[in-house]
Design a protein around this motif. Structure first.
Motif, mmCIF file in Angstrom:
data_model
loop_
_atom_site.group_PDB
_atom_site.id
_atom_site.type_symbol
_atom_site.label_atom_id
_atom_site.label_comp_id
_atom_site.label_asym_id
_atom_site.label_seq_id
_atom_site.Cartn_x
_atom_site.Cartn_y
_atom_site.Cartn_z
ATOM 1 N N LYS A 1 8.679 22.615 -6.225
ATOM 2 C CA LYS A 1 8.431 24.506 -7.191
ATOM 3 C C LYS A 1 9.168 25.502 -6.370
ATOM 4 C CE LYS A 1 3.800 25.353 -9.749
ATOM 5 N NZ LYS A 1 2.838 25.975 -9.760
ATOM 6 N N ARG A 2 9.818 25.387 -5.045
ATOM 7 C CA ARG A 2 10.118 26.123 -4.258
ATOM 8 C C ARG A 2 11.816 25.764 -4.569
ATOM 9 N NH1 ARG A 2 7.836 25.604 1.183
ATOM 10 N NH2 ARG A 2 10.003 26.184 2.086
ATOM 11 N N PHE A 3 11.762 24.134 -4.781
ATOM 12 C CA PHE A 3 13.167 23.649 -4.503
ATOM 13 C C PHE A 3 14.172 24.400 -6.339
ATOM 14 C CE2 PHE A 3 16.064 20.327 -6.239
ATOM 15 C CZ PHE A 3 16.960 20.064 -5.898
ATOM 16 N N PHE A 4 12.708 23.526 -7.314
ATOM 17 C CA PHE A 4 13.392 24.215 -8.506
ATOM 18 C C PHE A 4 13.315 25.610 -9.091
ATOM 19 C CE2 PHE A 4 11.836 19.711 -9.343
ATOM 20 C CZ PHE A 4 12.983 19.469 -9.665
ATOM 21 N N SER B 1 11.015 21.231 -15.681
ATOM 22 C CA SER B 1 10.063 21.775 -16.276
ATOM 23 C C SER B 1 8.529 21.071 -16.574
ATOM 24 C CB SER B 1 10.329 21.776 -17.644
ATOM 25 O OG SER B 1 10.170 20.631 -18.767
ATOM 26 N N TYR B 2 8.493 20.502 -15.995
ATOM 27 C CA TYR B 2 6.779 20.356 -15.573
ATOM 28 C C TYR B 2 6.397 20.761 -14.771
ATOM 29 C CZ TYR B 2 2.817 17.199 -14.018
ATOM 30 O OH TYR B 2 1.627 16.800 -13.918
ATOM 31 N N ARG C 1 1.116 -1.283 -0.364
ATOM 32 C CA ARG C 1 0.354 -0.316 -0.449
ATOM 33 C C ARG C 1 0.534 0.968 -0.142
ATOM 34 N NH1 ARG C 1 -2.332 -3.488 3.693
ATOM 35 N NH2 ARG C 1 -1.070 -1.917 5.025
ATOM 36 N N ILE C 2 0.741 2.536 -1.111
ATOM 37 C CA ILE C 2 1.693 3.349 -1.248
ATOM 38 C C ILE C 2 0.704 4.344 -1.759
ATOM 39 C CG2 ILE C 2 3.435 4.430 -2.659
ATOM 40 C CD1 ILE C 2 4.642 1.349 -3.040
ATOM 41 N N VAL C 3 1.089 5.434 -1.140
ATOM 42 C CA VAL C 3 -0.534 6.604 -0.622
ATOM 43 C C VAL C 3 1.181 7.625 -1.053
ATOM 44 C CG1 VAL C 3 -1.665 8.228 0.037
ATOM 45 C CG2 VAL C 3 -1.816 5.463 0.462
ATOM 46 N N TYR C 4 0.908 8.614 -2.291
ATOM 47 C CA TYR C 4 1.743 9.743 -2.841
ATOM 48 C C TYR C 4 0.984 10.922 -3.128
ATOM 49 C CZ TYR C 4 1.280 8.073 -7.526
ATOM 50 O OH TYR C 4 0.739 7.774 -8.449
ATOM 51 N N ALA C 5 1.714 11.815 -3.037
ATOM 52 C CA ALA C 5 1.251 12.870 -3.522
ATOM 53 C C ALA C 5 0.796 13.664 -4.449
ATOM 54 C CB ALA C 5 1.509 14.492 -2.339
ATOM 55 N N TYR C 6 2.400 13.625 -5.135
ATOM 56 C CA TYR C 6 2.785 14.848 -6.535
ATOM 57 C C TYR C 6 3.527 13.363 -7.163
ATOM 58 C CZ TYR C 6 5.508 17.262 -9.714
ATOM 59 O OH TYR C 6 5.247 18.243 -10.871
ATOM 60 N N GLU C 7 2.931 13.634 -8.387
ATOM 61 C CA GLU C 7 4.077 12.716 -9.871
ATOM 62 C C GLU C 7 4.554 13.118 -10.137
ATOM 63 O OE1 GLU C 7 1.147 15.618 -12.063
ATOM 64 O OE2 GLU C 7 1.089 14.441 -10.076
#
Length: 169
Positions: A146-149, A164-165, A101-107
């Motif tokens: 976004k803050r990181f990039f 870029s995405y 079981r894996i729950v994630y936020a961002y693809e």
């Protein structure tokens, strides 16, 4: 759904810590029966140390943390919460250890592993059934990436498809 958001918020806290240390903002926690039993955050993603590597991912460090506890909790009873879709390495490592079981936020459009066609692989993987729950607190996780990039001091995957995405979202 509320529990997923509660635990993802904790994973986001791990990601915030990673970002505060100049690391790629991925955090992961392991949950069993409504208790956080292990956690990890991305380490060694930047050139600021001599230990830069692609092994110290949040999910791998959380797994090492959990296994180091010598817990009797079966890994197939664990739910993993990660702020980013696990990469192929993390995904397959968790599967081989029994996590289902894996729950994630961002693809992770560049290196996400959850679209691996298990039913087309060798018998070890072919018979695995995995429950995946994406997009839990996606916007909060996206904000960290976004803050990181956007930070010119961060060079990890700077000119990548993921960067870029993320910045176009």
């Amino acid at each position: 759904m509320a529990n997923h958001e509660k635990y993802m918020q904790i994973a986001l806290g791990q990601a915030e810590e990673a970002l505060a240390h100049g690391e790629f903002p991925v955090g992961a926690i392991f949950v069993h029966e409504n208790q956080v039993v292990a956690s990890g955050r991305r380490e060694n993603s930047q050139d600021q140390k001599d230990e830069v590597n692609e092994i110290d991912h949040a999910e791998i460090l959380a797994l090492r943390n959990f296994l180091g506890q010598k817990s009797t909790i079966p890994l197939n009873e664990i739910t993993v919460y990660s702020t980013m879709e696990p990469c192929l390495m993390c995904y397959s490592t968790m599967l081989l250890n029994g996590i289902r079981r894996i729950v994630y936020a961002y693809e992770d459009v560049m290196g996400g592993g959850t679209n691996l066609p298990l039913n087309q692989l060798n018998p070890l993987y072919k018979e695995m059934t995995v429950k995946l729950i994406p997009d839990i607190l996606r916007e909060q996780s996206l904000s960290l990436f976004k803050r990181f990039f956007e930070n010119p001091d961060n060079n990890y995957w700077k000119d990548s498809l993921l960067s870029s995405y993320t910045l176009s979202q």
